[in-house]
Each structure stands twice: as C-alpha cells, then as structure tokens.
Design an enzyme around this catalytic site. Sequence first.
Site, mmCIF file in Angstrom:
data_model
loop_
_atom_site.group_PDB
_atom_site.id
_atom_site.type_symbol
_atom_site.label_atom_id
_atom_site.label_comp_id
_atom_site.label_asym_id
_atom_site.label_seq_id
_atom_site.Cartn_x
_atom_site.Cartn_y
_atom_site.Cartn_z
ATOM 1 N N HIS A 237 -1.972 0.745 -9.388
ATOM 2 C CA HIS A 237 -2.271 -0.505 -8.316
ATOM 3 C C HIS A 237 -3.367 -1.617 -9.526
ATOM 4 O O HIS A 237 -4.595 -1.850 -9.167
ATOM 5 C CB HIS A 237 -3.936 0.279 -7.651
ATOM 6 C CG HIS A 237 -3.703 -0.892 -5.922
ATOM 7 N ND1 HIS A 237 -4.339 0.321 -5.199
ATOM 8 C CD2 HIS A 237 -3.759 -1.956 -6.237
ATOM 9 C CE1 HIS A 237 -4.417 0.009 -4.014
ATOM 10 N NE2 HIS A 237 -4.674 -1.514 -4.589
ATOM 11 N N ARG B 51 0.983 -1.051 -0.018
ATOM 12 C CA ARG B 51 -0.392 -0.313 0.272
ATOM 13 C C ARG B 51 0.996 1.045 0.086
ATOM 14 O O ARG B 51 2.035 1.335 0.929
ATOM 15 C CB ARG B 51 -0.862 -0.003 0.553
ATOM 16 C CG ARG B 51 -2.130 -1.156 1.256
ATOM 17 C CD ARG B 51 -3.180 -0.688 0.182
ATOM 18 N NE ARG B 51 -4.539 -1.468 0.183
ATOM 19 C CZ ARG B 51 -3.756 -2.612 -0.218
ATOM 20 N NH1 ARG B 51 -3.401 -2.354 -1.825
ATOM 21 N NH2 ARG B 51 -5.568 -3.091 -0.323
#
Length: 315
Positions: free
Chosen positions: A278, A230
């Site tokens: 992502h 993340r």
Amino acid sequence: MRWSELPAGTFLYKADPQRGAEWARLFARHAPQLDFRIWPDVGDPAKVRYLAAWLPPDDLGAFPRLELIFSIGAGIDQFDLAALPPELPLVRMVEPGIAAGMAEYVTLAVLAIHRQWATYAAQQRKHAWRALRVRPASACRVGVLGLGVLAQAALAQLVRLGFDCAGWSRSARALDGVACHAGAAALPDFLARCDILVCLLPLTADTRNILNRALFDALPRGAALVHVGRGGHLVQQDLLDALNDGQLAQAVLDVCEPEPPPADHPFWEHPAIVLTPHIASMTQPETAVTVVLDNLLRHHRGQALEGLVERTRGY
Ligand code: NDP
C-alpha cells in the site's frame, strides 16, 4: 501571510506521528495562531475545531466544537459515514503530492508489464540472454477504472508515453487522449479493449468486489491487472483462478484485504503477482498542509470546500 485571517483554535492530527511532526512544523510556520496537536495529546477537547485523521476517534462527541474533518488519505472508505454527525463536513485529501506519486506508480507498473520486466528478471536468474519482441506503447491498450483526480494524473503520463488509453467512470467525462466510457452499460465494451486494466476506484457499496471473475472474463485473454484502489474491490480467489487458468497473465497489487495478507496467503508466493505494501502513493506533508490550510480559509469565508465528500454517493 496567506493564512493569517484564520481564527485561533486547535487542529488535531490523528495519523502517523512521524509525518505528523512534519505537519506540526509546517503549521507553526504558516498558521501559528492554530494550536496543532498530535493524537493523543488533544489538549482541551472543547477547543478542537478541526480534525485530520486516517481513522477518526471512536467518540467524536468528545469534541463539541468540531467544524471539519479531513481524511489524511484520498479515500474515505475507512470512515464509518453512518457514525459521523450528518452536518459535519468530511473532506478527502486532494493534493498534488499524492497525485504525482500515483502517476509514478501506475506508470511504473504499466511500463514493467508492457516491457516484460518480470520475464527478463526470470531469464536473468536462468542466465538466459533472449530478446523478446518490443512493441510500441501505441499497441498496448490501457484502461483505468475510475477517472478521478488520481486516475487523471496517471492517464496524463500514459497518454504522454503513447499508450492507447481508455477510462471508465460513473458519470460521463471528457479527457484528452482518453476514450471515456461511463456507467454500467458501457463496462463490457471498455473491458474488451484493456490489455492492462488499472483499478483506481473508491471503495463504495457499488464498487466492492467489482474485480471478480465476470470482469476478468470480459478482458482480452492474457490481460494484466494493476490494482491500486482498495483491497475490498478484489475477489481474491477469482484473481487466483483467472491467473492460474491463463485468463490473466499477471497482477500488480498494492492493496489487499486484510493488509498485510496472512503469512500463508497465496499472493506472497504467486509467480504472476507483484505485491507492494500500500505504497502506490502517500500524502505529502508539504503540499497537503497547503491544501488543508486553503480549505480552512474557504471554510472560514463560507466558500465551497475542495474534496468535500458527498455522503450519499460514498466518495
Ligand atoms: P475521485 O473521487 O477523484 O475519483 C473516483 C472516480 O471513480 C471517479 O471518476 C468516479 O466517477 C469513479 N467512480 C466511483 N464510483 C463509481 C462507480 N460505481 N462506477 C463507475 N465509476 C465510479 O478519487 P481519487 O482519484 O482521488 O482516488 C481514487 C481511489 O484511489 C481512492 O478512493 C482510494 O481508494 C485509492 N487510493 C489508493 C492509494 C494507494 O496508495 N494505493 C492512495 C490514494 C488513493 P465520477 O467521475 O462519475 O465521479
């Protein structure tokens, strides 16, 4: 039918509507007794028993009969755990499609670094035909931060390809072909043997900012980073400094904080950074729906849920 004993009720889906339409088709086929609805079409809120969401609705109190929440993703850091009723089970996405996608991405990134793909791309643009020494995978030490479901899927591929693999987790693990390290005290030894470091940790209070200058300095000089955890794991300026002074040679980043980075962010243009939006892995409706329905069945039968989040440890 495998899921015919599931009771009727509303299953509310609150995420990407395009993939939601695929979920709807699969629910209609496998568990037609459930009223599958895509946010914001909630129907009668009192009938909502289950919720699958990337971001949950602000007011969960509107759903008095909610029994279970599923995260659409493998991570749950986007949920404010303090705002969820403590007795409401939160289940993260543990499904074979997401693991296979992550194994592909990590293998792609590690192979690209190992086989110097970026250098050849730059050479081609200069019309340079120049062979670099090819080293065996066994001479390349890959280490993965996190040894969970996704890390294990990636490591299985890397071990198969012959890379010298290690991993680091909170509690002790044993994996075939992987030198496993556990706990903060073992981190320096683990880092010292990583030519390529892959981050596959969940984002928690303990792991926020873990990819910082001290960690980069503990890697061998010229190491590479593959970051698929993340954005909040990474101290961005520390990465730029480590790349600019040669402590790190390159970085592949699939996550960032914020996403996307601002238009003038140095990550976009940096010659040693590969940035992807992502997409390392995505929940696959076909396999995810099967896993979700199996978990509903376990819940209905009073059995332990797969992927249940432990609130106290934060993942
Ligand atoms: P798991 O919960 O299965 O595994 C997490 C691993 O991290 C475990 O091995 C755990 O240790 C370890 N860990 C957690 N906290 C610490 C700590 N403080 N110190 C050391 N080790 C720690 O998660 P998944 O493998 O399913 O997913 C990992 C993450 O990947 C997700 O949380 C998400 O952030 C990211 N992700 C990224 C995607 C992308 O497209 N870029 C897609 C999907 C996920 P232990 O084994 O002891 O529990």
